[in-house]
Design an enzyme around this catalytic site. Structure first.
Site, mmCIF file in Angstrom:
data_model
loop_
_atom_site.group_PDB
_atom_site.id
_atom_site.type_symbol
_atom_site.label_atom_id
_atom_site.label_comp_id
_atom_site.label_asym_id
_atom_site.label_seq_id
_atom_site.Cartn_x
_atom_site.Cartn_y
_atom_site.Cartn_z
ATOM 1 C CG PHE A 59 10.817 10.715 7.700
ATOM 2 C CD1 PHE A 59 9.487 11.042 7.961
ATOM 3 C CD2 PHE A 59 11.102 9.487 7.123
ATOM 4 C CE1 PHE A 59 8.462 10.157 7.651
ATOM 5 C CE2 PHE A 59 10.079 8.596 6.805
ATOM 6 C CZ PHE A 59 8.754 8.933 7.073
ATOM 7 N NE ARG A 87 -1.996 6.992 -2.541
ATOM 8 C CZ ARG A 87 -1.083 7.420 -1.673
ATOM 9 N NH1 ARG A 87 -1.401 8.364 -0.808
ATOM 10 N NH2 ARG A 87 0.139 6.918 -1.660
ATOM 11 C CG HIS A 117 -1.526 13.619 4.134
ATOM 12 N ND1 HIS A 117 -0.778 12.482 4.276
ATOM 13 C CD2 HIS A 117 -2.775 13.306 4.587
ATOM 14 C CE1 HIS A 117 -1.533 11.531 4.804
ATOM 15 N NE2 HIS A 117 -2.744 12.007 5.002
#
Length: 143
Positions: A59, A87, A117
């Protein structure tokens, strides 16, 4: 608990859909502080450096194409246990597996276009902050 810093990226898919404010609201609502923030349009070389650990994955090229297609927002967030907290707020990389109420479950379009991210460890946070915010990193380390 000690204060930690983490790099967070609000990725192109979220910026394109005007979700910056909604995402920041989640982080700030959890008690995290914005220490630095900048909208950036990154090039291929910079993206490859950021995602170098994924270079051999299938990817990789589509990830680089996606992350460079339009501006993103890079920020440093700070708080107690910030890395784990962020997270948890973000949810699983794949939005279909993310818990309800997480950023990715609410806003992500796919496993690649997953809106955010975040650094996954103290070591990666230091590395990523140094890459994305070298002046801030230098000032923190060298005073």
């Amino acid at each position: 608990m000690r204060l930690e810093k983490s790099l967070v990226l609000i990725k192109p898919d979220a910026v394109e859909r005007n979700l910056i404010g909604k995402i920041l609201e989640v982080y700030e609502g959890a008690g995290l502080k914005i220490k630095a923030m900048e909208m950036k349009q990154i090039n291929k070389e910079f993206a490859e450096k950021h995602y170098e650990e994924h270079r051999d994955k299938q990817f990789f090229n589509s990830l680089i194409k996606y992350i460079t297609r339009s501006p993103l927002v890079a920020l440093i967030l700070e708080g107690e246990d910030a890395i784990n907290k962020i997270r948890s707020l973000n949810g699983a990389t794949n939005p279909e597996k993310a818990e309800f109420g997480t950023i990715r479950r609410r806003f992500a379009l796919s496993g690649t276009e997953n809106s955010v991210h975040a650094s996954d460890s103290i070591e990666s946070a230091e590395k990523e902050i140094k890459l994305w915010f070298p002046k801030v990193f230098y000032e923190e380390i060298c005073g």
